[in-house]
Design a protein around this motif. Structure first.
Motif, PDB file in Angstrom:
ATOM      1  N   ASP A  90      67.974 -27.404 -20.594  1.00  0.00           N
ATOM      2  CA  ASP A  90      69.087 -28.359 -20.557  1.00  0.00           C
ATOM      3  C   ASP A  90      69.274 -29.004 -19.183  1.00  0.00           C
ATOM      4  N   VAL A  91      68.411 -28.677 -18.225  1.00  0.00           N
ATOM      5  CA  VAL A  91      68.560 -29.208 -16.865  1.00  0.00           C
ATOM      6  C   VAL A  91      67.196 -29.674 -16.362  1.00  0.00           C
ATOM      7  N   PRO A  92      66.897 -30.980 -16.477  1.00  0.00           N
ATOM      8  CA  PRO A  92      65.580 -31.490 -16.060  1.00  0.00           C
ATOM      9  C   PRO A  92      65.503 -31.762 -14.553  1.00  0.00           C
ATOM     10  N   ILE A  93      66.274 -31.001 -13.781  1.00  0.00           N
ATOM     11  CA  ILE A  93      66.352 -31.180 -12.327  1.00  0.00           C
ATOM     12  C   ILE A  93      66.234 -29.807 -11.674  1.00  0.00           C
ATOM     13  N   PHE A  94      65.513 -29.742 -10.580  1.00  0.00           N
ATOM     14  CA  PHE A  94      65.385 -28.493  -9.820  1.00  0.00           C
ATOM     15  C   PHE A  94      65.511 -28.847  -8.344  1.00  0.00           C
ATOM     16  N   VAL A  95      66.264 -28.033  -7.600  1.00  0.00           N
ATOM     17  CA  VAL A  95      66.473 -28.290  -6.176  1.00  0.00           C
ATOM     18  C   VAL A  95      66.207 -27.004  -5.402  1.00  0.00           C
ATOM     19  N   ASN A  96      65.453 -27.102  -4.308  1.00  0.00           N
ATOM     20  CA  ASN A  96      65.263 -25.934  -3.460  1.00  0.00           C
ATOM     21  C   ASN A  96      65.201 -26.342  -1.991  1.00  0.00           C
ATOM     22  N   ARG A  97      65.191 -25.334  -1.145  1.00  0.00           N
ATOM     23  CA  ARG A  97      65.083 -25.501   0.302  1.00  0.00           C
ATOM     24  C   ARG A  97      63.941 -24.615   0.762  1.00  0.00           C
ATOM     25  N   ALA A  98      62.923 -25.206   1.359  1.00  0.00           N
ATOM     26  CA  ALA A  98      61.715 -24.456   1.700  1.00  0.00           C
ATOM     27  C   ALA A  98      61.427 -24.519   3.196  1.00  0.00           C
ATOM     28  N   VAL A  99      61.139 -23.349   3.784  1.00  0.00           N
ATOM     29  CA  VAL A  99      60.652 -23.282   5.164  1.00  0.00           C
ATOM     30  C   VAL A  99      59.133 -23.375   5.069  1.00  0.00           C
ATOM     31  N   GLU A 100      58.574 -24.478   5.524  1.00  0.00           N
ATOM     32  CA  GLU A 100      57.152 -24.722   5.320  1.00  0.00           C
ATOM     33  C   GLU A 100      56.296 -23.876   6.261  1.00  0.00           C
ATOM     34  N   ALA A 101      55.161 -23.408   5.743  1.00  0.00           N
ATOM     35  CA  ALA A 101      54.272 -22.540   6.512  1.00  0.00           C
ATOM     36  C   ALA A 101      52.825 -22.880   6.163  1.00  0.00           C
TER      37      ALA A 101
ATOM     38  N   SER B 135      48.967 -35.658  -4.604  1.00  0.00           N
ATOM     39  CA  SER B 135      48.867 -34.351  -3.952  1.00  0.00           C
ATOM     40  C   SER B 135      49.509 -34.396  -2.575  1.00  0.00           C
ATOM     41  N   HIS B 136      50.123 -33.270  -2.177  1.00  0.00           N
ATOM     42  CA  HIS B 136      50.755 -33.228  -0.859  1.00  0.00           C
ATOM     43  C   HIS B 136      51.076 -31.798  -0.471  1.00  0.00           C
ATOM     44  N   VAL B 137      51.351 -31.595   0.814  1.00  0.00           N
ATOM     45  CA  VAL B 137      51.847 -30.322   1.331  1.00  0.00           C
ATOM     46  C   VAL B 137      52.424 -30.569   2.725  1.00  0.00           C
ATOM     47  N   PHE B 138      53.531 -29.900   3.045  1.00  0.00           N
ATOM     48  CA  PHE B 138      54.102 -29.927   4.388  1.00  0.00           C
ATOM     49  C   PHE B 138      53.609 -28.702   5.147  1.00  0.00           C
ATOM     50  N   ARG B 139      53.306 -28.889   6.442  1.00  0.00           N
ATOM     51  CA  ARG B 139      52.896 -27.753   7.260  1.00  0.00           C
ATOM     52  C   ARG B 139      53.491 -27.888   8.666  1.00  0.00           C
ATOM     53  N   PRO B 140      53.688 -26.745   9.351  1.00  0.00           N
ATOM     54  CA  PRO B 140      54.178 -26.806  10.740  1.00  0.00           C
ATOM     55  C   PRO B 140      53.147 -27.466  11.640  1.00  0.00           C
ATOM     56  N   ALA B 141      53.598 -27.846  12.836  1.00  0.00           N
ATOM     57  CA  ALA B 141      52.683 -28.464  13.794  1.00  0.00           C
ATOM     58  C   ALA B 141      51.678 -27.451  14.322  1.00  0.00           C
ATOM     59  N   ALA B 142      52.077 -26.171  14.444  1.00  0.00           N
ATOM     60  CA  ALA B 142      51.203 -25.120  14.950  1.00  0.00           C
ATOM     61  C   ALA B 142      51.631 -23.792  14.345  1.00  0.00           C
ATOM     62  N   ALA B 143      50.719 -22.833  14.337  1.00  0.00           N
ATOM     63  CA  ALA B 143      51.002 -21.535  13.726  1.00  0.00           C
ATOM     64  C   ALA B 143      52.174 -20.837  14.395  1.00  0.00           C
ATOM     65  N   SER B 144      52.348 -21.070  15.691  1.00  0.00           N
ATOM     66  CA  SER B 144      53.422 -20.403  16.433  1.00  0.00           C
ATOM     67  C   SER B 144      54.676 -21.260  16.545  1.00  0.00           C
ATOM     68  N   ASP B 145      54.741 -22.330  15.762  1.00  0.00           N
ATOM     69  CA  ASP B 145      55.854 -23.275  15.850  1.00  0.00           C
ATOM     70  C   ASP B 145      57.187 -22.578  15.564  1.00  0.00           C
ATOM     71  N   SER B 146      58.114 -22.689  16.516  1.00  0.00           N
ATOM     72  CA  SER B 146      59.427 -22.056  16.334  1.00  0.00           C
ATOM     73  C   SER B 146      60.381 -22.940  15.534  1.00  0.00           C
ATOM     74  N   ARG B 147      60.007 -24.214  15.317  1.00  0.00           N
ATOM     75  CA  ARG B 147      60.837 -25.118  14.520  1.00  0.00           C
ATOM     76  C   ARG B 147      59.987 -25.777  13.433  1.00  0.00           C
ATOM     77  N   PRO B 148      59.565 -24.972  12.431  1.00  0.00           N
ATOM     78  CA  PRO B 148      58.776 -25.545  11.342  1.00  0.00           C
ATOM     79  C   PRO B 148      59.632 -26.483  10.510  1.00  0.00           C
ATOM     80  N   PRO B 149      59.003 -27.373   9.758  1.00  0.00           N
ATOM     81  CA  PRO B 149      59.807 -28.250   8.900  1.00  0.00           C
ATOM     82  C   PRO B 149      60.513 -27.448   7.813  1.00  0.00           C
ATOM     83  N   ILE B 150      61.814 -27.699   7.661  1.00  0.00           N
ATOM     84  CA  ILE B 150      62.588 -27.138   6.553  1.00  0.00           C
ATOM     85  C   ILE B 150      62.896 -28.301   5.617  1.00  0.00           C
TER      86      ILE B 150
END
Length: 290
Positions: free
Chosen positions: A20-31, A76-91
């Motif tokens: 009954d809900v064709p919508i989904f919302v989330n918040r992801a810390v990209e890695a 196709s797509h994917v979000f990724r941090p700028a570096a493995a040790s990034d302290s401010r990854p994209p949220i």
């Protein structure tokens, strides 16, 4: 030399949507462990914090807070941090919608047929949140979906309509819906209003950021937002206080201080003026226990 084949998975809406809900919302810390994917639904993504890279189609784009993407079915797509040790990854806040379920909703709504053209965009689109409109909408979407208060499904659909309306305007009037061009300084002032709640921002400071005199800045600001500078700042801070009251059990005085009001009497009076309720009444009405 053999070409390297990228591994791209398929995400299906059946995994996310309720009947009954064709919508989904989330918040992801990209890695870095996130897999590039395509999907059988429309996705609208908002970079709420941090920065990184968005691999989309055959491009790699640097992204920052305030970037919005409309990602059609099959891209196709994917979000990724700028570096493995990034302290401010994209949220990233993501709003997924089943196209064939949303289409009848738009077509039944006055003027909705125009918005429905967004559902058929063949190519991905990128926008910038110049005035904080999308940030407020994605916070509303996420709050409605995660708290599931009474009437949440209706609230979710209304917020999706508003989201598609803003995207429609930005697509057709990319320089902004205002008649005057966007000033980078004005964008910065609005960004500070919506992100620096704990300390004051004055009209003088905002005007200086915009490289305008105070009177000229105030005129342009009111023309764009429909509010005076003080009214807008107060509304943004009370909106944030409402969010904290709904989603945390922090004390009212602590919330008042976190949004820049150290005089609890003034905060309570302003909160009632804006919402019609005291902070405690608001918390009780929205179902968050103190």
């Amino acid at each position: 030399m053999m070409a390297i084949q990228r591994s791209i998975s398929l995400s299906k809406g059946d995994h996310y949507f309720r009947p009954d809900v064709p919508i989904f919302v989330n918040r992801a810390v990209e890695a870095f462990d996130k897999i590039e994917h395509r999907h059988d639904f429309l996705e609208i993504s908002y970079v709420g914090e941090g920065s990184g890279t968005h691999y989309i189609g055959d491009q790699a784009l640097q992204v920052h807070q305030g970037d919005i993407f409309l990602i059609p079915v099959g891209v196709s797509h994917v979000f990724r941090p700028a570096a493995a040790s990034d302290s401010r990854p994209p949220i990233v806040y993501n709003c997924l919608m089943a196209v064939e379920s949303i289409r009848p909703l738009l077509q039944s709504f006055p003027g909705g047929a125009e918005l429905a053209t967004l559902l058929d965009e063949p190519d991905w689109q990128q926008y910038r949140d110049a005035f904080g409109e999308f940030r407020r909408l994605f916070l509303k979407l996420y709050d409605a979906y995660t708290t599931k208060r009474s009437g949440w499904n209706t609230e979710l659909h209304l917020a999706v309509l508003e989201l598609l309306l803003y995207l429609h305007r930005y697509r057709d009037e990319p320089s902004s819906t205002a008649q005057e061009p966007i000033s980078p300084g004005m964008e910065m002032a609005l960004h500070i209003i919506h992100n620096r709640f704990h300390s004051p921002i004055t009209l003088k400071e905002a005007a200086e950021l915009s490289a305008l005199g105070e009177r000229q800045f105030h005129r342009k600001f009111k023309s764009r937002t429909g509010m005076t500078f003080i009214e807008y700042v107060q509304s943004a801070r009370i909106d944030e206080a409402c969010r904290l009251l709904r989603t945390t059990d922090r004390k009212v005085a602590d919330i008042a201080s976190s949004v820049g009001y150290h005089d609890i009497t003034f905060f309570n009076r302003l909160f009632r003026k804006k919402t019609g309720l005291s902070p405690r009444e608001y918390r009780k009405e929205t179902g968050q226990a103190h």
